[in-house]
Write a protein that holds these residues in place. Structure first.
Motif, mmCIF file in Angstrom:
data_model
loop_
_atom_site.group_PDB
_atom_site.id
_atom_site.type_symbol
_atom_site.label_atom_id
_atom_site.label_comp_id
_atom_site.label_asym_id
_atom_site.label_seq_id
_atom_site.Cartn_x
_atom_site.Cartn_y
_atom_site.Cartn_z
ATOM 1 N N GLU A 1 5.934 6.939 -8.193
ATOM 2 C CA GLU A 1 5.580 7.291 -9.559
ATOM 3 C C GLU A 1 4.160 7.854 -9.601
ATOM 4 O OE1 GLU A 1 7.525 7.032 -12.196
ATOM 5 O OE2 GLU A 1 9.164 5.740 -11.481
ATOM 6 N N ASP A 2 3.898 8.682 -10.599
ATOM 7 C CA ASP A 2 2.536 9.161 -10.855
ATOM 8 C C ASP A 2 1.820 8.082 -11.667
ATOM 9 O OD1 ASP A 2 0.199 10.433 -11.500
ATOM 10 O OD2 ASP A 2 1.131 12.161 -12.467
ATOM 11 N N LEU A 3 0.972 7.313 -11.025
ATOM 12 C CA LEU A 3 0.347 6.164 -11.672
ATOM 13 C C LEU A 3 -0.832 6.525 -12.558
ATOM 14 C CD1 LEU A 3 0.395 3.589 -8.722
ATOM 15 C CD2 LEU A 3 1.988 3.752 -10.642
ATOM 16 N N ASN A 4 -1.515 7.630 -12.260
ATOM 17 C CA ASN A 4 -2.738 7.957 -13.012
ATOM 18 C C ASN A 4 -2.671 9.283 -13.766
ATOM 19 O OD1 ASN A 4 -2.839 9.712 -10.878
ATOM 20 N ND2 ASN A 4 -4.788 8.976 -10.059
ATOM 21 N N GLY A 5 -1.487 9.904 -13.813
ATOM 22 C CA GLY A 5 -1.318 11.123 -14.588
ATOM 23 C C GLY A 5 -1.973 12.351 -14.005
ATOM 24 N N ASP A 6 -2.228 12.359 -12.677
ATOM 25 C CA ASP A 6 -2.867 13.526 -12.059
ATOM 26 C C ASP A 6 -1.864 14.536 -11.518
ATOM 27 O OD1 ASP A 6 -1.866 12.210 -9.845
ATOM 28 O OD2 ASP A 6 -3.781 12.091 -8.766
ATOM 29 N N GLY A 7 -0.568 14.282 -11.759
ATOM 30 C CA GLY A 7 0.464 15.202 -11.306
ATOM 31 C C GLY A 7 0.907 14.981 -9.881
ATOM 32 N N LEU A 8 0.379 13.963 -9.214
ATOM 33 C CA LEU A 8 0.749 13.645 -7.842
ATOM 34 C C LEU A 8 1.474 12.307 -7.815
ATOM 35 C CD1 LEU A 8 -2.617 14.574 -6.076
ATOM 36 C CD2 LEU A 8 -0.535 15.969 -6.190
ATOM 37 N N LEU A 9 2.546 12.235 -7.048
ATOM 38 C CA LEU A 9 3.336 11.015 -6.967
ATOM 39 C C LEU A 9 2.707 10.017 -6.002
ATOM 40 C CD1 LEU A 9 6.965 12.480 -6.883
ATOM 41 C CD2 LEU A 9 5.820 11.341 -8.809
ATOM 42 N N ASP A 10 2.513 8.801 -6.477
ATOM 43 C CA ASP A 10 1.997 7.711 -5.667
ATOM 44 C C ASP A 10 3.158 6.841 -5.201
ATOM 45 O OD1 ASP A 10 -0.838 8.395 -6.414
ATOM 46 O OD2 ASP A 10 -0.083 7.837 -8.401
ATOM 47 N N ILE A 11 2.900 6.006 -4.214
ATOM 48 C CA ILE A 11 3.945 5.174 -3.627
ATOM 49 C C ILE A 11 3.533 3.713 -3.745
ATOM 50 C CG2 ILE A 11 5.289 4.679 -1.552
ATOM 51 C CD1 ILE A 11 4.590 7.511 -0.578
ATOM 52 N N VAL A 12 4.429 2.895 -4.291
ATOM 53 C CA VAL A 12 4.166 1.468 -4.453
ATOM 54 C C VAL A 12 5.209 0.711 -3.643
ATOM 55 C CG1 VAL A 12 3.742 -0.393 -6.084
ATOM 56 C CG2 VAL A 12 3.436 1.981 -6.818
ATOM 57 N N VAL A 13 4.739 -0.081 -2.670
ATOM 58 C CA VAL A 13 5.663 -0.772 -1.775
ATOM 59 C C VAL A 13 5.353 -2.259 -1.725
ATOM 60 C CG1 VAL A 13 6.426 1.107 -0.265
ATOM 61 C CG2 VAL A 13 4.207 0.066 0.117
ATOM 62 N N ALA A 14 6.416 -3.064 -1.808
ATOM 63 C CA ALA A 14 6.314 -4.510 -1.664
ATOM 64 C C ALA A 14 6.869 -4.896 -0.297
ATOM 65 C CB ALA A 14 7.087 -5.197 -2.786
ATOM 66 N N GLY A 15 6.930 -6.187 -0.036
ATOM 67 C CA GLY A 15 7.507 -6.657 1.207
ATOM 68 C C GLY A 15 6.883 -7.962 1.643
ATOM 69 N N LYS A 16 7.430 -8.513 2.696
ATOM 70 C CA LYS A 16 6.869 -9.729 3.267
ATOM 71 C C LYS A 16 5.497 -9.473 3.892
ATOM 72 C CE LYS A 16 11.474 -11.569 4.067
ATOM 73 N NZ LYS A 16 12.577 -11.689 5.032
ATOM 74 N N ASP A 17 5.099 -8.219 3.943
ATOM 75 C CA ASP A 17 3.769 -7.833 4.423
ATOM 76 C C ASP A 17 2.853 -7.422 3.271
ATOM 77 O OD1 ASP A 17 5.372 -5.649 3.899
ATOM 78 O OD2 ASP A 17 4.703 -4.470 5.610
ATOM 79 N N GLY A 18 3.170 -7.842 2.038
ATOM 80 C CA GLY A 18 2.272 -7.627 0.917
ATOM 81 C C GLY A 18 2.681 -6.519 -0.022
ATOM 82 N N LEU A 19 1.953 -6.437 -1.144
ATOM 83 C CA LEU A 19 2.169 -5.429 -2.188
ATOM 84 C C LEU A 19 1.020 -4.424 -2.135
ATOM 85 C CD1 LEU A 19 3.651 -4.412 -4.748
ATOM 86 C CD2 LEU A 19 2.282 -6.048 -6.063
ATOM 87 N N VAL A 20 1.364 -3.152 -1.976
ATOM 88 C CA VAL A 20 0.361 -2.108 -1.742
ATOM 89 C C VAL A 20 0.684 -0.873 -2.553
ATOM 90 C CG1 VAL A 20 -0.586 -0.518 0.001
ATOM 91 C CG2 VAL A 20 -0.213 -2.918 0.592
ATOM 92 N N VAL A 21 -0.353 -0.216 -3.068
ATOM 93 C CA VAL A 21 -0.239 1.107 -3.664
ATOM 94 C C VAL A 21 -0.864 2.117 -2.701
ATOM 95 C CG1 VAL A 21 -0.935 2.641 -5.543
ATOM 96 C CG2 VAL A 21 -0.289 0.270 -6.031
ATOM 97 N N PHE A 22 -0.142 3.191 -2.435
ATOM 98 C CA PHE A 22 -0.695 4.318 -1.697
ATOM 99 C C PHE A 22 -0.922 5.439 -2.700
ATOM 100 C CE2 PHE A 22 1.318 1.917 1.688
ATOM 101 C CZ PHE A 22 0.358 1.964 2.695
ATOM 102 N N HIS A 23 -2.182 5.664 -3.055
ATOM 103 C CA HIS A 23 -2.549 6.684 -4.022
ATOM 104 C C HIS A 23 -2.535 8.052 -3.336
ATOM 105 C CE1 HIS A 23 -3.793 3.837 -7.159
ATOM 106 N NE2 HIS A 23 -4.307 3.098 -6.174
#
Length: 376
Positions: free
Chosen positions: A349-371
């Motif tokens: 999803e585009d989290l900050n409205g800059d027109g670029l898609l970000d990636i949000v991933v969960a897992g047993k290795d933690g919750l991370v946003v890749f901007h």
């Protein structure tokens, strides 16, 4: 330079692979829930993160609020998807999930306050590997489809009032009596209707979904396949192909659809046979070039460390079609604590409205946003 050489030069540079996308990593929490969704929880116009027992307020995601205690079994939180849907039509976005151990498909009600959320059972389905949402009947609304290995395949339609708002109840629609690990949806035969893809083959949609019979075509055997199995026209020949990961083994492949008369067959091609536990994936334009990319990665400890390759480094990648094959681009790679996997259900999803898609991933290795910072 003559005109011919100029044209050839332009074509050459236009088909070169663009510079890879740069991502900035933000560690949100070291929770071990394996699913994350993105939607506006509190109605402030900002996307928030919803994962496991908590939601994280955007845009910084450094404040979290309790949703409720999620059942824990061994290393698992019994919460295997986060599908945003205003189920009861009150204007607050709820979400749909399901559990392997609870054997139940349910929705979780957003109270519109900072209070705990209320779960509501949709159906007792048997073990839920995970769930996905597709517009099965073509009415513009998403249906919920759980993958329930060794159980019947069915989809669930939200009942709506005359204004199109959800009423809090669902209707069940049966498809087939049994299916395996893995699930996809898309139009295989080009008749304009979406078909289901299961490890045993593709299930052709009848003309009348309410009264007709779904028909299984045993055109392949996919093993312990990913959820989703993507249905996309990879090579742009007008025929939809399949992209399939192995959820609990090594392998990531695309299956090229071929036609001879009315006969439909599929030819397997490798994408990445060297990484294990490709359990989930998305098909999005991550580099903003107008073409879609495959985004996927390893599910960390999918079977609590008992799958082939479980001890290999973790990775998250996007694969770009170059006209003949897929080129692998690394988003994150390394041992636990350094590399990051894709979990069981993630969001692009585009989290900050800059027109670029970000990636949000969960897992047993933690919750991370890749901007997404674009191509540098």
């Amino acid at each position: 330079m003559n005109v011919t050489l100029l044209v050839l030069s332009v074509l050459f540079f236009a088909t070169e692979d663009p510079r890879p996308v740069v991502f900035e990593k933000q560690l949100i929490a070291m929770e071990s829930a394996e699913s994350v969704g993105v939607f506006d929880v509190d109605g402030d116009g900002q996307p928030d993160l919803v994962s496991g027992s908590y939601w994280y307020q955007g845009p910084e995601f450094n404040k979290r609020y309790l949703i409720g205690q999620v059942k824990r079994v061994s290393e698992y939180f019994d919460d295997f998807s986060t599908i945003p849907l205003d189920v009861n039509g009150d204007g607050n976005m709820d979400y749909v999930t399901g559990g392997w151990f609870g054997k139940t498909l349910f929705w979780v009600e957003n109270p519109g306050t900072n209070g705990e959320w209320t779960p509501h059972e949709i159906a007792n389905t048997g073990n839920v590997e995970t769930t996905r949402a597709w517009d099965v009947n073509g009415d513009g609304n998403l249906e919920i489809v759980p993958n329930t290995p060794n159980q019947p395949l069915a989809y669930y339609s939200l009942n709506r009032d005359e204004n199109g708002k959800g009423t809090g109840t669902f209707d069940k629609h049966a498809v087939t009596e049994k299916h395996g690990h893995g699930l996809g949806f898309g139009d295989i035969n080009g008749d304009g209707r979406g078909d289901f893809i299961v490890p045993e083959g593709w299930i052709e949609a009848p003309e009348n979904l309410e009264k007709g019979q779904w028909r299984l075509h045993k055109a392949f055997e996919l093993g312990g396949a990913s959820v989703p199995i993507l249905v996309v026209d990879v090579n742009k020949d007008g025929l939809n192909d399949l992209i399939v990961g192995q959820g609990h083994d090594y392998g990531l492949h695309w299956y090229e659809q071929k036609r001879q008369g009315n006969a439909i067959t599929f030819t397997q091609h490798p994408i990445d046979p060297y990484q294990s536990q490709y359990h989930t994936m998305e098909w999005e334009d991550i580099d903003n070039d107008g073409e879609m990319e495959l985004i996927t990665g390893k599910r960390y400890r999918a079977h609590n460390g008992n799958d082939p390759g479980a001890s290999d480094p973790m990775g998250l990648y996007y694969f770009k079609w170059n006209g003949e094959s897929f080129t692998k681009n690394i988003i994150s790679y390394g041992p636990f604590g350094e590399g990051k996997g894709a979990g069981l259900f993630f969001a692009v999803e585009d989290l900050n409205g800059d027109g670029l898609l970000d990636i949000v991933v969960a897992g047993k290795d933690g919750l991370v946003v890749f901007h997404n910072k674009g191509s540098k």
